[in-house]
Every structure is written in structure tokens, then in C-alpha cells.
Design an enzyme around this catalytic site. Sequence first.
Site, mmCIF file in Angstrom:
data_model
loop_
_atom_site.group_PDB
_atom_site.id
_atom_site.type_symbol
_atom_site.label_atom_id
_atom_site.label_comp_id
_atom_site.label_asym_id
_atom_site.label_seq_id
_atom_site.Cartn_x
_atom_site.Cartn_y
_atom_site.Cartn_z
ATOM 1 N N ASP A 31 0.832 -1.205 0.000
ATOM 2 C CA ASP A 31 0.000 0.000 0.000
ATOM 3 C C ASP A 31 0.870 1.260 0.000
ATOM 4 O O ASP A 31 0.540 2.256 -0.641
ATOM 5 C CB ASP A 31 -0.914 0.014 1.232
ATOM 6 C CG ASP A 31 -2.003 -1.042 1.152
ATOM 7 O OD1 ASP A 31 -2.177 -1.625 0.059
ATOM 8 O OD2 ASP A 31 -2.674 -1.287 2.168
ATOM 9 N N ASP A 35 0.780 4.212 -2.736
ATOM 10 C CA ASP A 35 0.462 5.591 -2.348
ATOM 11 C C ASP A 35 1.498 6.577 -2.877
ATOM 12 O O ASP A 35 1.159 7.710 -3.257
ATOM 13 C CB ASP A 35 0.374 5.696 -0.822
ATOM 14 C CG ASP A 35 -0.862 4.989 -0.262
ATOM 15 O OD1 ASP A 35 -1.799 4.731 -1.046
ATOM 16 O OD2 ASP A 35 -0.880 4.695 0.946
ATOM 17 N N LEU A 80 -35.468 -12.625 -14.580
ATOM 18 C CA LEU A 80 -35.375 -14.079 -14.645
ATOM 19 C C LEU A 80 -36.593 -14.718 -14.001
ATOM 20 O O LEU A 80 -37.083 -14.244 -12.969
ATOM 21 C CB LEU A 80 -34.116 -14.570 -13.911
ATOM 22 C CG LEU A 80 -32.769 -14.239 -14.554
ATOM 23 C CD1 LEU A 80 -31.629 -14.677 -13.644
ATOM 24 C CD2 LEU A 80 -32.639 -14.891 -15.916
ATOM 25 N N GLU A 120 -24.312 -20.133 -11.563
ATOM 26 C CA GLU A 120 -23.654 -18.939 -11.029
ATOM 27 C C GLU A 120 -24.367 -18.483 -9.768
ATOM 28 O O GLU A 120 -25.558 -18.747 -9.587
ATOM 29 C CB GLU A 120 -23.679 -17.802 -12.054
ATOM 30 C CG GLU A 120 -23.003 -18.120 -13.369
ATOM 31 C CD GLU A 120 -23.181 -17.010 -14.397
ATOM 32 O OE1 GLU A 120 -22.423 -17.002 -15.366
ATOM 33 O OE2 GLU A 120 -24.104 -16.178 -14.238
ATOM 34 N N LYS A 122 -26.288 -15.860 -7.458
ATOM 35 C CA LYS A 122 -27.186 -14.733 -7.705
ATOM 36 C C LYS A 122 -26.947 -13.700 -6.605
ATOM 37 O O LYS A 122 -27.386 -13.860 -5.471
ATOM 38 C CB LYS A 122 -28.645 -15.188 -7.704
ATOM 39 C CG LYS A 122 -29.629 -14.096 -8.094
ATOM 40 C CD LYS A 122 -31.043 -14.646 -8.186
ATOM 41 C CE LYS A 122 -32.010 -13.558 -8.625
ATOM 42 N NZ LYS A 122 -32.119 -12.475 -7.623
ATOM 43 N N ASP A 124 -27.006 -10.359 -4.309
ATOM 44 C CA ASP A 124 -28.064 -9.504 -3.786
ATOM 45 C C ASP A 124 -27.500 -8.095 -3.671
ATOM 46 O O ASP A 124 -27.040 -7.654 -2.613
ATOM 47 C CB ASP A 124 -28.531 -10.030 -2.422
ATOM 48 C CG ASP A 124 -29.854 -9.419 -1.993
ATOM 49 O OD1 ASP A 124 -30.428 -8.664 -2.785
ATOM 50 O OD2 ASP A 124 -30.295 -9.704 -0.874
ATOM 51 N N TYR A 226 -21.068 -10.800 -15.234
ATOM 52 C CA TYR A 226 -21.498 -12.139 -15.642
ATOM 53 C C TYR A 226 -22.154 -12.202 -17.014
ATOM 54 O O TYR A 226 -22.600 -13.271 -17.426
ATOM 55 C CB TYR A 226 -22.478 -12.706 -14.603
ATOM 56 C CG TYR A 226 -23.570 -11.735 -14.189
ATOM 57 C CD1 TYR A 226 -24.652 -11.463 -15.018
ATOM 58 C CD2 TYR A 226 -23.506 -11.096 -12.963
ATOM 59 C CE1 TYR A 226 -25.638 -10.570 -14.642
ATOM 60 C CE2 TYR A 226 -24.491 -10.203 -12.574
ATOM 61 C CZ TYR A 226 -25.550 -9.945 -13.415
ATOM 62 O OH TYR A 226 -26.530 -9.049 -13.041
ATOM 63 N N LYS A 314 -34.158 -19.711 -6.080
ATOM 64 C CA LYS A 314 -34.170 -18.850 -4.894
ATOM 65 C C LYS A 314 -33.879 -19.648 -3.629
ATOM 66 O O LYS A 314 -34.439 -20.722 -3.416
ATOM 67 C CB LYS A 314 -35.528 -18.156 -4.766
ATOM 68 C CG LYS A 314 -35.872 -17.247 -5.936
ATOM 69 C CD LYS A 314 -35.039 -15.965 -5.922
ATOM 70 C CE LYS A 314 -35.514 -15.014 -4.844
ATOM 71 N NZ LYS A 314 -34.738 -13.741 -4.879
ATOM 72 N N CYS A 408 -25.587 -5.016 38.239
ATOM 73 C CA CYS A 408 -25.500 -6.363 37.677
ATOM 74 C C CYS A 408 -26.823 -7.098 37.857
ATOM 75 O O CYS A 408 -27.343 -7.167 38.980
ATOM 76 C CB CYS A 408 -24.382 -7.137 38.363
ATOM 77 S SG CYS A 408 -24.243 -8.853 37.799
ATOM 78 N N CYS A 411 -25.825 -10.196 40.541
ATOM 79 C CA CYS A 411 -25.381 -9.971 41.920
ATOM 80 C C CYS A 411 -25.719 -8.587 42.454
ATOM 81 O O CYS A 411 -25.538 -8.327 43.651
ATOM 82 C CB CYS A 411 -23.879 -10.220 42.036
ATOM 83 S SG CYS A 411 -22.857 -9.006 41.165
ATOM 84 N N CYS A 424 -19.534 -5.990 35.133
ATOM 85 C CA CYS A 424 -19.650 -6.210 36.570
ATOM 86 C C CYS A 424 -18.280 -6.649 37.059
ATOM 87 O O CYS A 424 -17.761 -7.684 36.605
ATOM 88 C CB CYS A 424 -20.695 -7.281 36.882
ATOM 89 S SG CYS A 424 -20.677 -7.818 38.607
ATOM 90 N N CYS A 430 -20.012 -12.907 41.888
ATOM 91 C CA CYS A 430 -21.051 -12.930 40.854
ATOM 92 C C CYS A 430 -21.135 -14.339 40.276
ATOM 93 O O CYS A 430 -20.197 -14.806 39.613
ATOM 94 C CB CYS A 430 -20.715 -11.911 39.768
ATOM 95 S SG CYS A 430 -22.004 -11.720 38.532
#
Length: 670
Positions: A31, A35, A80, A120, A122, A124, A226, A314, A408, A411, A424, A430
Site C-alpha cells: 500500500d 500511495d 429471470l 452462477e 445470484k 443480492d 457475468y 431462490k 449487575c 449480583c 460487573c 457474581c
Amino acid sequence: MDSMHTMEQLVAELNKYNYHYYTMDTPLVSDKEYDVLYDQLVQVEADSGIILPESPTQRVGGELLKGFEPHRHLSPLWSLDKAQNIDQLRNWNNRVIKLVTDYNSKNPDNPLPDPCYAVELKFDGLTLNLTYQDGRLVQAATRGNGVIGEGILAQVKTIKSVPLTIPFSEGTIEVQGEGIMNLSVLSNYNLTAAEPLKNARNAAAGALRNLNPKATASRRLSAYFYNVGYSDANTFANHREMMDFLRENQFKVNPFITYFENFDDVTEELAMIVESRSGLDYLIDGAVIKVIDMETRGVLGYTDKFPRWAVAYKFEAEETTTVLESVSWEVGRTGKITPVARVEAVELAGVTVQNCTLNNIGDIERKNLKHALGARVFIRRSNDVIPEILGKVTEDNDGEEIEFPTHCPSCGFPLEQKGAHLFCYDSLNCKPQLIGRITHFASRDAMDIDTFSGMTAELLNTELDVSEPADLYSLTFEDLVKLDRFGEKKANNLLQALEKSKERDLASFLFALGIPNTGKATTRMLADHYRDLNAVMAATVEELVGLPDVGGIVAESIVSFFADPFMRAGIDRMLTLGVQAKAPEAPRVVSTDSFFSSKTVVLTGTLHKLTRDEAADKLAALGAKVTGSVSAKTDILIAGEKAGSKLAKAQKLGIQVIEDEDEFIRLLEM
């Protein structure tokens, strides 16, 4: 002219590095090196007053836009048809076969091949349609109604996996893909966001339809491609050729694409995708099945809405909405107070969900859930873990307030806030903390006390006042046999397991102690480095921060833990009662001539003859580097039973896979 030549060189070099980093996942430079070159390009552009269209400096987002211009696609973007189950999917395939058979009976001299299929993922996200003229990106648009979308070129240019220029420079093409926000990127974004994003799909769609491209750039979107929907100078014989074309032209193509001749293999692939879905770093809501042959696609054609040659299968939703009914507060072994939400029962990813995690009070505030009781919320379930509440459906204060506890819930000790968490600190009295520490101490990766459970710890605490791990080694047969549900056999089994646990090694003992902010890797490193319990307990902060992967917080936690008189007294008592906390064996010389020497190896799935830790230790001793994720740098994948997404990715990347455990062991012993 010199500045123009310098600029062209820098642009070409930086775009090459961008392609390898964002599309191929194989960085060529650090990086820092990138840069330096980027800053040099910015300076040359400023001095010359010239900016090339494909310059990476144009990806950061420009001025606020006034509105979206409509864009007419050169070729329609079809929806589709959907199959909700395997029976509907088989019906689709039967229709394909019937149409092909009918065509072949009428055209015996030029028959279509038997259908073969591509599967393939699908995604979202938000559909993108990119237009390239003579190799340059000139437009990007949303799907819209499939005929006319909205131009979002400035926004799409901020996606670093989208090529601004491509090698193919013969006329005009349209390329379709999906703009997404990776789940890891969403999680990191929400850590510092003033307004956390509720889910990855809405985050991507909202970013790409934001009139401020700088806001789009801040969300670090990605995209997978795709389909070539239009080309005035290129045709493809089949889907494989199209995918090869996209890869050759530096588009990011998802590695999870498979090809099958037998439709039964398609259904098996879908089952594997469902199983590995939770391990993906992006949202998918199904898979797309396509006929591969382009001539067959042309013959099958389209209905009014859908192509007949493709269908979307689906999956069950991993996200949904429900009503937040109540919030309770649980105490962990470290004293951390965790809110647990009770929601209106809802079906999600194949199970009925009633409880959800809220992480901490900071999480509640960041997600605008402070006034959410009785309101509708988004929830997500993945990887078979307790679902998480993502945020409120509305931005209104339309629910009752979640009251944060001040004492708490177990306790009654006053709570303290540290960062986003409540704690706590009455650790000696406790009860949930006492039981949690004892249960952790006895767990498999710690002292591995056979037959021990949280219920056992609670029973021993309640009936025999076992309040710290050291008390376990003072138990007698007479103590145990009088307990409810403890017969002679169970009492003897527990005593034998306790006796056996005294031989556990130093790394296991350190992990069993439950030192805050340390895990198995850290405690094993401490054991290997110091090789003596007293040396670990005497270590200073200055010494510890010089060790691998130990920062200031971890070092302070270790030193503070062993400085606690109560903890030291418990350790001394265990040693007196026979716990050995054995130092590791003398370190083995790392092999340099084994099959695994200098190889990067990933372990996945279930092994039956070795534990994962044993396999990793053996690989390390043979000079291998064991990592947790598959990438182009991986040399070998060891795939045990029920290997999922890592196996699939390795196969797509052409990485060597060893699936036979006996063969793996043979190679270890060579």
C-alpha cells in the site's frame, strides 16, 4: 510532452496495480508503494492541468450531481423466472429439453446439442449495465425497467474493480454485473459511521443512487460481472467463451461458476452452495442456472418477461423483519454484560428465530435501537449462529425505550462502562462469572476435563461451593457421590478426568486461566517463548510487547492478571494439588525439504484421524505456512469432510486440493 508521458506511465502502472489488488486479489506492491505513485500522479496532474479519463484519481468522486439522466440500454436487461424448489427447477429443465427436442425433430440436418448448464451465484446487490466504446467506459446505468435505466457513471467509477479501459477496443459493448458491498466492508464501515447501514444490499443500492459520488466512494463497493448483453463486433459460441472474454478484459468474474452436462449434478451443486453460503463475504439470494450454448439460447428465445434459457433458483432468506419484544441482560465469565433480544417468532433460513444478539450498548445506540421495543427491526442469520439485529425498519422513535442496567442483573453490583460495554467487576461473588470461569477452565481446548459441562459447574457451585478452578482439584468421592444425579460411576469418571487434566501442557493451562484479551494463539506463543509458568507470570509489559502479535492492551491484560493476588493464590494452589502445566517439548527443527516446505496451506472441513490443531502443528514443523483463507497465494487446500466454500474457491482458482485424509497423513510422514 514529458509530463504527459509520465502521466500515461503512472496511470497505466496504477491501473495495473488496481486490477491485481481489487479484481485478482493478488497485490503486486505494498500500500505504501502504491500511495507514493498515486501522490506523484496527483502532483503531475495538478502541475499540468491535464487529467486522463482513465486516471485512478477520478475514482474518488467529484462534484455533487444535480440528478440522474435516463439511459436507454442497447439491449434489454431481462428479468429471470424463478424456481422456489427443486421440483420447479426440474419443470424448467423439462421445458428446455422439450423445446430442444421439438426443434431438432424439425431441423434434423442442423440439430442443437444436448443442453449443458452453467451455475452462477445470484448476488443480492444492484444490477449494473456498463457501456464501453472502443475500449473506454463511457456510461454506467441501473437496470431500471430493463429498457431504460438511470445513468450513474460518476458513482460506478468509484468502484475500483470496474475497469475504466479494457483491451477490447473494437466498437461498442454492454456488460452486465452486480454492484455489492462486502459484508466485512459493511462491518468496518459501521464501526465509525455516524449513521450505521442496516444491510449490505441497501448499502450498495443507496450508494450507487447517491447524487454525491464521494459518498459512494466512502462505501468501498465492489462488483462482479457475468454477461455481455450487447456487442457490435463480437459473438460467442457459448457461455464459457463469454466468461473468458470478461476475464481477459479485466472484469471481476466470481470464481463460483461451474459447468455441468448432467442436470442432476446441477442440483448437487445448488446443495453445496446452500451449505457454503454463510461463509461468503457478500450476500446472495440464490443461484442462476443458464443453458451454455448460444445457438440454443437463440432458439429458446424469450417470453414477454423472461429468457427461456435461464432461471433463478431462490434460497431461503437470510434476512427478514420482525418485532423486537424485549431485551434481557446476560453476565459472561469476564463480567461483560451482553444484551439478548427477544423477537416475535419468525422463520428465517430454515429455523424459527426468537432470540437475537445485540452485542453491547454501543451497538444498540449506533443502530438507532434505543427506542425500538415494540418496533419492527431487520434481522440476519448466517453460519448457524444466533441471528443479529441490523437496525430499525423506520427512522422514527416509534418504540419504547430499552433501559440500560445500572447494576449487575445477577449480583446487584454497580456496573461500569468501558468503551461500548458494561461490566460487573464483582468477580469473586457474581455467580455467572464463577460458573463461566470454571466451565471455560474445563473446556476441550483448555484442561479438557471429560464429561464436564456448564450444568456440572453450576451444580458444584451451588452444592459444594466450588467457586474457582482450584476448588475442582480438592473434590473427593464422598463430595460427589451425594450430589443429585451423581452415582458412583459418574463420580469416579469425573475424578479420573480431573486427575488426567493435571498433565495438560503449559499452553492449555494458560488458555484455561481465561486471561482477558488472550486466545489460544497467544497462550501457545507464550508457552513456546517462555517455556516455564513462572517466567510467564514474571513477564513485564515491555517484554511482552516485543513478542509477535502482542500489543499494549494484551500485554497489560497479561501482567494485570498475574498481579492479582487472588489469581496467583489459585494458581499456587493448583500446582500444590498436582497440576503440572508442563512446558512444551523442545522445539523441533523446521524441515526445509518436505512436501509442504515453504507452501501456504489452508485446512477446511472435518478431519477424523487428526485434530485441526494437530494438523496445523505438523504442517508448521514441516515448514508450511498455515492460513485461514483461500486466495491466489494458497498452494494447497486440505479438505476434510463437509468442506464448503473454501473447497469450492480452491477448485475455481486451480489450487491443489488434498481430500483423502490418509494421503494427507502419508505426505506428512514422508
